[in-house]
Design an enzyme around this catalytic site. Structure first.
Site, short mmCIF file in Angstrom:
data_model
loop_
_atom_site.label_atom_id
_atom_site.label_comp_id
_atom_site.label_asym_id
_atom_site.label_seq_id
_atom_site.Cartn_x
_atom_site.Cartn_y
_atom_site.Cartn_z
N GLU A 95 31.95 -36.36 16.00
CA GLU A 95 31.90 -35.84 17.36
C GLU A 95 30.70 -34.91 17.55
O GLU A 95 30.34 -34.16 16.66
CB GLU A 95 33.19 -35.07 17.66
CG GLU A 95 34.41 -35.96 17.50
CD GLU A 95 35.73 -35.26 17.82
OE1 GLU A 95 36.72 -35.96 17.91
OE2 GLU A 95 35.74 -34.04 17.99
N CYS A 108 25.99 -29.26 20.02
CA CYS A 108 26.58 -28.90 18.73
C CYS A 108 26.70 -30.18 17.90
O CYS A 108 27.43 -31.10 18.26
CB CYS A 108 27.95 -28.26 18.97
SG CYS A 108 28.76 -27.79 17.45
N CYS A 115 34.63 -32.30 5.72
CA CYS A 115 33.99 -31.16 5.08
C CYS A 115 34.75 -30.85 3.80
O CYS A 115 35.97 -31.02 3.73
CB CYS A 115 34.05 -29.94 6.01
SG CYS A 115 33.14 -28.51 5.38
N CYS A 119 37.98 -24.28 4.61
CA CYS A 119 38.23 -23.01 5.29
C CYS A 119 39.59 -23.11 5.98
O CYS A 119 39.89 -24.11 6.64
CB CYS A 119 37.14 -22.71 6.31
SG CYS A 119 35.51 -22.56 5.54
N CYS A 122 40.03 -23.92 9.94
CA CYS A 122 39.17 -24.93 10.57
C CYS A 122 39.83 -26.30 10.48
O CYS A 122 40.27 -26.72 9.41
CB CYS A 122 37.82 -24.96 9.87
SG CYS A 122 36.71 -26.23 10.53
N CYS A 343 35.01 -24.96 19.06
CA CYS A 343 34.69 -24.72 17.64
C CYS A 343 35.91 -24.98 16.78
O CYS A 343 36.99 -24.47 17.05
CB CYS A 343 34.34 -23.26 17.40
SG CYS A 343 32.88 -22.71 18.16
N1 SAH Z 1 30.19 -25.28 7.81
C1 SAH Z 1 29.38 -24.54 8.73
C2 SAH Z 1 29.27 -25.16 10.12
C3 SAH Z 1 30.53 -25.66 10.78
S1 SAH Z 1 31.66 -24.55 11.51
C4 SAH Z 1 29.88 -23.12 8.81
O1 SAH Z 1 30.92 -22.82 8.23
O2 SAH Z 1 29.22 -22.29 9.41
C5 SAH Z 1 30.95 -23.83 12.90
C6 SAH Z 1 31.63 -22.51 13.28
O3 SAH Z 1 32.94 -22.72 13.87
C7 SAH Z 1 31.86 -21.64 12.07
O4 SAH Z 1 31.52 -20.32 12.29
C8 SAH Z 1 33.34 -21.83 11.84
O5 SAH Z 1 33.83 -20.82 11.06
C9 SAH Z 1 33.87 -21.84 13.26
N2 SAH Z 1 35.24 -22.34 13.35
C10 SAH Z 1 35.83 -23.23 12.54
N3 SAH Z 1 37.11 -23.42 12.91
C11 SAH Z 1 37.34 -22.66 13.98
C12 SAH Z 1 38.47 -22.46 14.83
N4 SAH Z 1 39.62 -23.11 14.64
N5 SAH Z 1 38.33 -21.61 15.86
C13 SAH Z 1 37.16 -20.97 16.08
N6 SAH Z 1 36.06 -21.13 15.32
C14 SAH Z 1 36.15 -21.95 14.28
#
Ligand code: SAH
Length: 380
Positions: A95, A108, A115, A119, A122, A343
């Site tokens: 996406e 974006c 991934c 985390c 996420c 995000c």
């Molecule tokens: N792997 C990279 C890029 C992808 S995530 C990284 O970690 O930076 C892009 C951003 O979205 C990151 O800051 C991540 O922590 C945030 N993110 C991920 N899941 C989220 C969620 N459920 N709500 C808000 N932000 C989130």
């Protein structure tokens, strides 16, 4: 057999393209011509390339191709956010999201299918890691979005910024991501300035140092916690590269870019987890001496997530403490959550979405019938 060995020119940056032509015994300036045809004019067919001789076009057809990801779904949100689902090689879907904001339009972009970093907050992490995207598949997301908007002309440009904040950890797909960013910034293709291309990382420290050697795009770092115990939980990569090492790498990156550029620290606001005033003060403390901006991101929920978004009051208080400590802090507005484009909500599975057709159909959902090519053409 021959099909499989063709070079996909969509993913070659200037250096790669020059090497390709030199190997063919052609002049390196062909690289500029090809970059323009592919990225500025959106051409997929060598026969449309009128400044190449017929003989050269025939040779190109033998050894190369321009193969772009296919748009299988495009969907608009009430707030102007737009999401595309693109089908990549080997049948994976990913996406890409466009977020308009006044004069600015941010795309974006994803760098991996799934991934590996797990985390805890996420949704991409839930699906695990499938594979790296190629440079063609990464820059192909920008090309598809441009083709939707119909022009790459500078003065009518809708996409002013690109952030590698979609699915995946870009620094674990280093070479392909760098090539794709080079293409995004090349004046013969999209001509985005390095200030307007941002790579977001969970903090792969050695790759951050390597990145500084090859480019100086803007860097965003997903911090999310002011101490190692909590960050170990939220971003497991922290066990390998803890906060002090990460912040030292951030300083090095900023210095390599003349020290003029600030690192953006992303901080997802999780109710009762990382959003207390004491944690804000601790964050301000650890960021002392780091050229930093902070981006507070209200948590976007997804199915199976146990976390809750912080209250408005908690976010405001957190923001106030950071600002009072002299750190530029912005709270990211949640955009596109009605189409699961916010995000951390990107998962890239079209099949899952069909259950919600009733809901999305009200939002001008448009299903594009795959016909083996990209939708539309760019005007030259
Ligand atoms: N792997 C990279 C890029 C992808 S995530 C990284 O970690 O930076 C892009 C951003 O979205 C990151 O800051 C991540 O922590 C945030 N993110 C991920 N899941 C989220 C969620 N459920 N709500 C808000 N932000 C989130």
């Amino acid at each position: 057999m021959q099909e499989q060995t063709k070079v996909n020119l969509l993913g070659l940056d200037r250096q790669g393209m020059e090497a390709f032509f030199t190997n063919m015994g052609e002049k390196a300036f062909r690289a500029s011509q090809l970059l323009k045809w592919i990225h500025q004019f959106g051409v997929d067919d060598f026969d449309e390339m009128s400044n190449m001789s017929k003989a050269l076009r025939e040779r190109l057809k033998q050894v190369a191709e321009i193969r772009a990801p296919e748009v299988v779904l495009d969907q608009g949100s009430k707030d102007g956010t737009h999401k595309w689902v693109l089908r990549m090689d080997r049948g994976n879907n990913i996406e890409t999201v466009f977020i308009p904001d006044g004069e600015r339009g941010t795309l974006c972009v994803s760098s991996q299918v799934g991934c590996a970093l797990a985390c805890s907050f996420c949704s991409t992490a839930q699906q695990g890691f499938n594979r790296n995207l190629s440079a063609a598949e990464i820059v192909g997301q920008l090309r598809a979005a441009y083709q939707y908007f119909g022009t790459v002309h500078r003065d009518e440009r809708r996409i002013t910024n690109v952030v590698l904040m979609g699915m995946g950890e870009p620094l674990l797909n280093f070479d392909e991501v760098v090539a794709a960013m080079n293409i995004m910034m090349d004046d013969d293709s999209y001509g985005l300035s390095k200030r307007r291309v941002t790579l977001s990382t969970s903090g792969v420290v050695p790759a951050m140092d390597r990145l500084a050697e090859v480019t100086d795009v803007s860097l965003a770092v997903s911090l999310h916690a002011p101490d190692d115990a909590l960050r170990d939980e939220l971003v497991p990569l922290n066990k390998k590269y803890p906060i002090q090492e990460l912040l030292a790498a951030c300083k090095r990156y900023a210095l390599a870019g003349n020290g003029k550029k600030k690192i953006t620290f992303e901080y997802v606001m999780l109710d009762g987890v990382n959003d207390s005033p004491a944690q804000a003060r601790q964050l301000a403390k650890i960021l002392k001496g780091v050229p930093a901006k902070v981006n507070l991101i209200p948590f976007n929920p997804f199915p199976q997530s146990d976390y809750k978004r912080s209250s408005k009051a908690a976010i405001t208080r957190f923001w106030e403490i950071l600002m009072a400590a002299g750190i530029t802090t912005v709270t990211r507005r949640t955009r596109g959550d009605d189409i699961d484009a916010a995000c951390g909500q990107l998962v890239g599975k079209v099949t899952d979405k069909t259950k919600r057709t009733g809901r999305v159909s009200a939002l001008e959902q448009k299903v594009v019938i795959p016909q083996g090519g990209l939708i539309g053409r760019m005007e030259s």
